[in-house]
Scaffold this active site. Structure first.
Site, PDB file in Angstrom:
ATOM      1  N   LYS A  13      74.210  86.552  43.556  1.00 12.46           N
ATOM      2  CA  LYS A  13      73.339  87.140  42.522  1.00 12.46           C
ATOM      3  C   LYS A  13      72.297  88.058  43.145  1.00 12.46           C
ATOM      4  O   LYS A  13      72.053  89.154  42.665  1.00 12.46           O
ATOM      5  CB  LYS A  13      72.559  86.056  41.757  1.00 12.46           C
ATOM      6  CG  LYS A  13      73.353  84.997  41.084  1.00 12.46           C
ATOM      7  CD  LYS A  13      72.441  84.037  40.315  1.00 12.46           C
ATOM      8  CE  LYS A  13      71.454  83.259  41.143  1.00 12.46           C
ATOM      9  NZ  LYS A  13      71.986  82.216  41.981  1.00 12.46           N
ATOM     10  N   ARG A  88      67.510  79.115  34.194  1.00 14.09           N
ATOM     11  CA  ARG A  88      68.328  78.163  34.945  1.00 14.09           C
ATOM     12  C   ARG A  88      68.608  76.890  34.166  1.00 14.09           C
ATOM     13  O   ARG A  88      69.306  76.018  34.654  1.00 14.09           O
ATOM     14  CB  ARG A  88      67.590  77.797  36.232  1.00 14.09           C
ATOM     15  CG  ARG A  88      68.223  78.405  37.469  1.00 14.09           C
ATOM     16  CD  ARG A  88      67.326  78.131  38.625  1.00 14.09           C
ATOM     17  NE  ARG A  88      67.993  77.929  39.855  1.00 14.09           N
ATOM     18  CZ  ARG A  88      68.090  78.859  40.807  1.00 14.09           C
ATOM     19  NH1 ARG A  88      67.611  80.054  40.602  1.00 14.09           N
ATOM     20  NH2 ARG A  88      68.648  78.566  41.945  1.00 14.09           N
ATOM     21  N   ARG A 127      74.024  82.284  55.432  1.00  9.90           N
ATOM     22  CA  ARG A 127      73.040  83.245  54.911  1.00  9.90           C
ATOM     23  C   ARG A 127      71.803  83.351  55.811  1.00  9.90           C
ATOM     24  O   ARG A 127      71.242  82.352  56.248  1.00  9.90           O
ATOM     25  CB  ARG A 127      72.617  82.784  53.517  1.00  9.90           C
ATOM     26  CG  ARG A 127      71.639  83.715  52.848  1.00  9.90           C
ATOM     27  CD  ARG A 127      71.667  83.566  51.372  1.00  9.90           C
ATOM     28  NE  ARG A 127      71.146  82.289  50.885  1.00  9.90           N
ATOM     29  CZ  ARG A 127      71.186  81.938  49.605  1.00  9.90           C
ATOM     30  NH1 ARG A 127      71.733  82.734  48.715  1.00  9.90           N
ATOM     31  NH2 ARG A 127      70.710  80.780  49.229  1.00  9.90           N
ATOM     32  N   ARG A 162      66.770  80.317  55.356  1.00  8.34           N
ATOM     33  CA  ARG A 162      65.897  79.701  54.354  1.00  8.34           C
ATOM     34  C   ARG A 162      65.853  78.197  54.562  1.00  8.34           C
ATOM     35  O   ARG A 162      66.896  77.580  54.815  1.00  8.34           O
ATOM     36  CB  ARG A 162      66.447  80.004  52.957  1.00  8.34           C
ATOM     37  CG  ARG A 162      65.767  81.167  52.291  1.00  8.34           C
ATOM     38  CD  ARG A 162      66.466  81.588  51.055  1.00  8.34           C
ATOM     39  NE  ARG A 162      66.692  80.501  50.098  1.00  8.34           N
ATOM     40  CZ  ARG A 162      67.255  80.673  48.915  1.00  8.34           C
ATOM     41  NH1 ARG A 162      67.650  81.872  48.540  1.00  8.34           N
ATOM     42  NH2 ARG A 162      67.427  79.660  48.096  1.00  8.34           N
ATOM     43  N   ARG A 173      71.420  71.422  45.281  1.00  6.56           N
ATOM     44  CA  ARG A 173      71.281  72.651  44.479  1.00  6.56           C
ATOM     45  C   ARG A 173      72.556  72.914  43.675  1.00  6.56           C
ATOM     46  O   ARG A 173      72.493  73.326  42.520  1.00  6.56           O
ATOM     47  CB  ARG A 173      70.965  73.847  45.392  1.00  6.56           C
ATOM     48  CG  ARG A 173      69.487  73.889  45.760  1.00  6.56           C
ATOM     49  CD  ARG A 173      69.226  74.675  47.007  1.00  6.56           C
ATOM     50  NE  ARG A 173      69.641  76.060  46.936  1.00  6.56           N
ATOM     51  CZ  ARG A 173      69.872  76.825  48.019  1.00  6.56           C
ATOM     52  NH1 ARG A 173      69.732  76.315  49.225  1.00  6.56           N
ATOM     53  NH2 ARG A 173      70.225  78.071  47.874  1.00  6.56           N
TER      54      ARG A 173
END
Ligand code: ADP
Length: 290
Positions: A13, A88, A127, A162, A173
């Site tokens: 996203k 969300r 990531r 992160r 998550r």
């Protein structure tokens, strides 16, 4: 264009909304980025959000909604926006709907980015984000090129992982996504706003699919804004003559005919008076008057 990009953590996203922002020149509004910025600057909001973020849970709705309300009221969001990571859950989606109604900025489309579970995990664990410019890379699929310096610092990108991209938090998550966010697909499908694209494969390919999905979406126009305190403009229909019922039309036609008949009687009487008791033409009468 006013759109929402929906998808699980790791669905891309963020990457796609950044690309869309550059192409469409509309702001990308990422609640994750806003929350991370609040945590980094140590604001009260950041302190309240941190525990939930570290645990992979959703931050309290009231905090996120307050942040979004403030952000969407900024002038740069008037010409359109891309919402990334918001809403969300159903409560957030309903609150967004109400807010956008007040702002007279309804959504044009919601795009769901579909990626399979093992691929999501692979993407999240690889990531890395540049601490200076915020650009997102992936060690396996899209690594930072040493030949391309950071747009923020001019030096090579400073890549960090992160804190919530660790294994335990990632599975939480993804669980939260399935439970709270997935139901939004139906929510937006019912409203006729949903478009689904396959978001696996090369970034370029996904960008192309996103472009195609948004192809028919009308470009957002700046909302009409009234000066404060100015009366709501009357709608065109209200300015037109009111519609009459058939009975009212007959009544009105009768009245017009009666009025016309009365006028004819008056004209005839006037002619008789002008002609005088002996009769004669009007011309004669007129001559007499000279
Ligand atoms: P991802 O989509 O990869 O999980 P985000 O940057 O969107 O990453 O979100 C990171 C974290 O920020 C989430 O796990 C959650 O704790 C918090 N967060 C972001 N957006 C919201 C939101 N709309 N509502 C509640 N919490 C949010």
């Amino acid at each position: 264009m006013r759109i929402v990009l929906l998808g699980a953590p790791g669905s891309g996203k963020g990457t796609q909304s950044q690309r869309l922002m550059q192409r469409e020149h509309i702001p990308q509004i990422s609640t994750g980025d806003l929350l991370r910025a609040a945590v980094a600057c140590g604001s009260e909001l950041g302190r309240k959000a941190k525990a939930a973020m570290d645990g992979g849970r959703l931050v309290e709705d009231a905090l996120v909604l307050g942040m979004i309300r403030e952000r969407l009221r900024k002038p740069d969001a008037r010409g359109g926006f891309i919402l990334d990571g918001f809403p969300r859950n159903l409560a957030q989606a309903q609150a967004l709907e109400r807010l956008l109604k007040t702002l007279r900025q309804p959504l044009d489309a919601v795009v769901q980015l579909e990626v399979e579970y093992p691929e999501l995990v692979r993407r999240i664990s690889g990531r890395r984000t540049c601490a200076d410019c915020g650009r997102v890379f992936n060690v396996s699929t899209s690594p930072a090129q040493s030949s391309e310096p950071c747009a923020g610092s001019g030096a090579p990108h400073r890549l960090i992982q992160r804190p919530d991209d660790n294994e335990a938090t990632v599975s939480e998550r993804l669980r939260v996504y399935e439970e709270k966010t997935r139901p939004l697909i139906e929510f937006y499908r019912k409203r006729g706003l949903l478009r689904v694209i396959q978001a696996q494969g090369e970034v370029e390919e996904v960008t192309e699919r996103l472009e195609q999905a948004l192809h028919a979406v009308p470009r957002a126009r700046a909302p009409l804004r009234r000066a404060p305190g100015k009366a709501k403009p009357r709608r065109a229909a209200a300015r037109r003559a009111p519609k009459r019922s058939a009975a009212a039309k007959r009544k009105r036609t009768g009245r017009v005919m009666r009025t016309a008949a009365a006028a004819a009687v008056t004209r005839a009487a006037t002619r008789r008076v002008r002609r005088g008791p002996r009769g004669g033409s009007r011309r004669g009468g007129a001559r007499r008057g000279r």
